[in-house]
Design an enzyme around this catalytic site. Structure first.
Site, PDB file in Angstrom:
ATOM      1  N   ASP A 301      51.255 -27.396  69.168  1.00 17.42           N
ATOM      2  CA  ASP A 301      50.649 -28.713  69.083  1.00 17.42           C
ATOM      3  C   ASP A 301      50.266 -29.148  70.505  1.00 17.42           C
ATOM      4  O   ASP A 301      50.527 -28.429  71.489  1.00 17.42           O
ATOM      5  CB  ASP A 301      51.613 -29.702  68.403  1.00 17.42           C
ATOM      6  CG  ASP A 301      50.870 -30.905  67.820  1.00 17.42           C
ATOM      7  OD1 ASP A 301      51.428 -31.589  66.964  1.00 17.42           O
ATOM      8  OD2 ASP A 301      49.704 -31.130  68.227  1.00 17.42           O
ATOM      9  N   GLU A 511      50.366 -41.500  64.993  1.00 14.13           N
ATOM     10  CA  GLU A 511      51.382 -40.861  65.862  1.00 14.13           C
ATOM     11  C   GLU A 511      52.201 -41.906  66.615  1.00 14.13           C
ATOM     12  O   GLU A 511      52.485 -42.980  66.073  1.00 14.13           O
ATOM     13  CB  GLU A 511      50.690 -39.853  66.777  1.00 14.13           C
ATOM     14  CG  GLU A 511      49.957 -38.764  65.978  1.00 14.13           C
ATOM     15  CD  GLU A 511      49.475 -37.632  66.842  1.00 14.13           C
ATOM     16  OE1 GLU A 511      48.275 -37.314  66.782  1.00 14.13           O
ATOM     17  OE2 GLU A 511      50.302 -37.052  67.575  1.00 14.13           O
TER      18      GLU A 511
HETATM   19  C1  GLC Z   1      48.166 -34.086  67.575  1.00  6.90           C
HETATM   20  C2  GLC Z   1      48.924 -33.963  66.274  1.00  6.90           C
HETATM   21  C3  GLC Z   1      48.462 -32.836  65.404  1.00  6.90           C
HETATM   22  C4  GLC Z   1      46.966 -32.632  65.576  1.00  6.90           C
HETATM   23  C5  GLC Z   1      46.731 -32.172  66.996  1.00  6.90           C
HETATM   24  C6  GLC Z   1      45.239 -31.981  67.293  1.00  6.90           C
HETATM   25  O1  GLC Z   1      49.043 -34.355  68.619  1.00  6.90           O
HETATM   26  O2  GLC Z   1      50.346 -33.895  66.353  1.00  6.90           O
HETATM   27  O3  GLC Z   1      48.810 -33.162  64.053  1.00  6.90           O
HETATM   28  O4  GLC Z   1      46.499 -31.653  64.662  1.00  6.90           O
HETATM   29  O5  GLC Z   1      47.300 -33.041  67.962  1.00  6.90           O
HETATM   30  O6  GLC Z   1      44.578 -33.201  67.244  1.00  6.90           O
END
Ligand code: GLC
Length: 740
Positions: A301, A511
């Site tokens: 991630d 988030e």
């Molecule tokens: C973010 C998220 C993830 C997402 C990624 C790309 O931090 O945790 O779910 O797919 O970054 O945007």
């Protein structure tokens, strides 16, 4: 349209990973033998679009690539993957132009012409392509208990993402939503591992279809694993999950997804039991790759490999963080702003601190998925797909999903549905916002830029005006999430209407910005509802929220309460149609709605939790949802009184519509293992189906239940089914049987 889509994806679901394609493996061998260490490290590197773009004009739906930066990434650093939007949604044409330029660079200016794999977060439709179909968020999709709708939504998402030229979607989220404080609860399919597994499977099959995926896209099951259960409810904070709980609650949806063919996995950003998941070989390799036989690839991630050093303090240096993550089983790094991962990895391989065999395994997995996605043959956006974008039938699918998600929680004296000649006063912070009905991952990351939302879509207020006529609708503006409207004006306006509709809930978030310390709905919203009650007029509460905010103080005096969750771009229309009877609501809660800010007891709780203090208390239970008609459950039968461990039972139940109008009904089948070597849940959802019944019509449903659905992890960490007494529950009926 539904039939067409149904045929489209029921044709031949190809289960990946079951047997590798020998032709593809041979092509990978040829490529691997030619690749330098630098080219291999590049394939394992993913960079964000912003890092190769010119600064964005705020509010613009057009992202401009910086071709020099792009060349530095793809040609000089051999980068094999890009992601994200460059700040907000792009137009369909802009996406197609950008993807074309990116593939030109990769296929015409590099030595091996390996196409770039572009990934995007299309969490509830192609939410980063302007004009795409935006669906209800996952928590609402789960409330439909209709996996066919989920498949259809995923199929449409794939068409519109691929029309944008993008072959990879970072979805579905398969975290089981067991802590409603968590800001990403809305991205889950709720608290039941079985519902999460069934909806995850449906999503993957609808999105991925079969290879090569001309008009489908690659799925990415995330976030592996245990990310959805932070102890304190704050996003990206520690989870403590014993192996048995991991294997019984949080891993099953991922195992189901591997079997359903998901080709990529994204890692949990946080830590479980003190081990940052990006460094957890046991989870990423022992379980995911070896035990489950996952043959796709694992992507980190956002910036999470760096964080092993910068945040978690488990790596002694940035270079050691790269070594730890790659050796744990991470195949691709979402770096995403620079080439540090690439530089460290090349050095680590040359110094033999990371064996060539590990790099070759990672690159093989990445190339395998690129071949399976048809990327080598279809690197460029497909012209034909442009006319499969934003179709009215797709919008209708989103509207139908919202209509089947909306959940009627309370309806005193059947005040709903309202007659169309009712005069209403509408107020509340979510009554005139599209962003509050869509939430995060909508046009922008946070989803809270109301001015960027399509003007033609209807907020709840506009939808009610369009349903019963503006002349019957009084609007009281000024109600904020933390502020009250003019309450004198509320009192005055209330005198002229029959009913007050108060729309409450949450503003959009995504988030960590969505972290909260208290699950209670804001006090301003409590006071607004209480002021509405004081007028003496009947009050209907509408909730648009990504998680069940506690509303206990205002439940009793409400005449009706309708849960909208985050119903997507057609949610205003769907909610108005439920309130005024064009839709008979059929949603059911995919989670337990807490009565107090600390009462997170899930439906599948243990006997201890309801034994003496009866502390299994809730506002509304998992599976709760009323209808405008009435359903009678009868004749619950099990085909045998005892069965073998490797066998199963057939459950039959008859449902009759004894009310005055047609209705959809989700039939939920629960089971209980009465005695186990470890305590067993008081009930577990083991099957569900949805039926449509006319007044007076009845239907017998048949569920074939394999006993393995009761399997659990015992004290020795072994998955077992133990003989003994079992029960089946459907509605208020129950039957017993024995496993020998
Ligand atoms: C973010 C998220 C993830 C997402 C990624 C790309 O931090 O945790 O779910 O797919 O970054 O945007």
């Amino acid at each position: 349209m539904r039939q067409m889509l149904l045929i489209l994806f029921l044709s031949n679901i190809f289960v990946y990973g079951s047997s590798l394609d020998k032709q593809i493996e041979k092509k990978i061998d040829v490529l691997l033998n030619q690749m330098t260490i630098e080219e291999k490290a590049g394939q394992m590197t993913q960079i964000t679009l912003e890092a190769v773009s010119k600064p964005r004009v705020p509010g613009s739906f057009v992202n401009i690539l910086d071709l020099k930066k792009l060349e530095n990434a793809i040609v000089a650093h051999h980068v094999g993957s890009l992601l994200n939007t460059g700040g907000q949604a792009n137009t369909l044409q802009n996406w197609r132009d950008m993807i074309r330029r990116i593939q030109d660079m990769a296929t015409q200016k590099t030595r091996l012409s390996i196409p770039v794999l572009y990934g995007i977060d299309a969490i509830h439709g192609a939410n980063y392509t302007k004009g795409a179909t935006i669906f209800p968020q996952s928590i609402a999709m789960a409330a439909t208990f209709n996996t066919l709708l989920m498949k259809e939504a995923a199929r449409i998402t794939a068409l519109e993402v691929r029309a944008s030229g993008i072959p990879w979607n970072f979805n579905p989220v398969l975290g089981v939503g067991r802590n409603p404080l968590w800001s990403r609860f809305f991205e889950t399919f709720g608290e039941s591992p079985f519902v999460v597994s069934e909806f995850g499977k449906a999503y993957i099959e609808g999105l991925q279809g079969n290879a090569p995926m001309g008009d489908h896209v690659l799925a990415c099951m995330k976030h592996f694993v245990g990310y959805s259960f932070p102890l304190n409810g704050f996003d990206r904070t520690p989870a403590w999950i014993p192996e048995r709980m991991m294997r019984d609650i949080f891993l099953p949806p991922f195992k189901t997804a591997v079997m359903a063919g998901a080709r990529t996995v994204m890692v949990n950003s946080s830590e479980v039991n003190g081990i940052p998941t990006h460094s957890n070989h046991h989870l990423l390799t022992d379980i995911l790759k070896n035990e489950y036989g996952f043959t796709g690839f694992v992507v980190s991630d956002w910036e999470d490999i760096k964080r092993l050093y910068e945040r978690d303090g488990v790596a002694a240096s940035p270079e050691d963080a790269v070594r730890m993550a790659v050796m744990a089983g991470v195949d691709m790094s979402m770096v995403p702003y620079d080439f540090s991962f690439y530089d460290h990895l090349v050095k680590l391989v040359k110094e033999d601190k990371v064996p060539q065999s590990r790099i070759d395994d990672a690159v093989r997995r990445i190339l395998r998925v690129k071949f399976e996605a048809g990327l080598f043959d279809h690197s460029y956006p497909d012209k034909k797909l442009q006319n499969k974008f934003g179709l009215p039938a797709f919008v209708e699918s989103s509207y139908r999903a919202a209509g089947e998600a909306i959940t009627l929680l309370k309806n005193k004296e059947d005040i709903l549905p309202l007659k169309k000649n009712t005069k209403v006063l509408v107020t509340g912070p979510t009554s005139n916002l599209l962003s509050a009905m869509n939430g995060g991952w909508t046009i922008t990351w946070q989803g809270n830029e109301e001015k960027l939302y399509p003007k033609e879509k209807q907020t709840l207020l506009r939808a009610i005006q369009n349903t019963i006529g503006k002349e019957k609708v009084t609007y009281l503006p000024g109600a904020g999430f933390e502020s009250l409207p003019d309450l004198i004006s509320l009192q005055k306006k209330a005198e002229k209407v029959d009913v007050i509709i108060v729309a409450l809930g949450e503003n959009a978030y995504c988030e960590t910005p969505g972290n909260i310390k208290d699950l209670s709905i804001s006090s301003a919203q409590i006071r607004l509802a209480e002021a509405a009650y004081k007028t003496g007029k009947p009050v209907v509460l509408v909730l648009f929220e990504g998680r069940p905010r506690v509303i206990h103080p205002i439940v009793d005096k409400a005449s009706a309460i309708v849960m909208g969750y985050l119903p997507g771009m057609e949610g205003g229309r769907a909610m108005a149609d439920v309130l005024f009877g064009n839709i008979n609501p059929s949603g059911k809660l995919p989670f337990t709605y807490p009565e107090s800010p600390n009462g997170f007891v899930t439906y599948d709780h243990k006997p201890l939790e309801e034994f003496d203090l009866n502390n299994y208390e809730y506002e509304f239970p998992f599976g709760h949802g009323l209808s405008y008609t009435k359903f009678l459950y009868k004749n619950l039968r099990i085909d045998k009184k005892s069965c073998k461990i490797e066998g199963g039972v057939t459950v039959r139940v008859t449902v009759e519509n004894i009310g005055g109008r047609a209705g959809l009904e989700s039939v939920l089948v629960y089971g209980r293992d009465l005695v186990g070597s470890v305590s067993r849940p008081t009930r577990q959802l083991i099957a569900f189906d949805k039926i449509n019944l006319k007044p007076g019509e009845s239907r017998e449903l048949v569920f074939k239940i394999p006993i393995k659905r009761f399997a659990f992890t015992n004290r020795e960490n072994k998955k077992v089914i133990e003989p003994g007494a079992f029960k089946i529950y459907v509605s208020n009926l129950e039957q017993s049987f024995v496993v020998e």
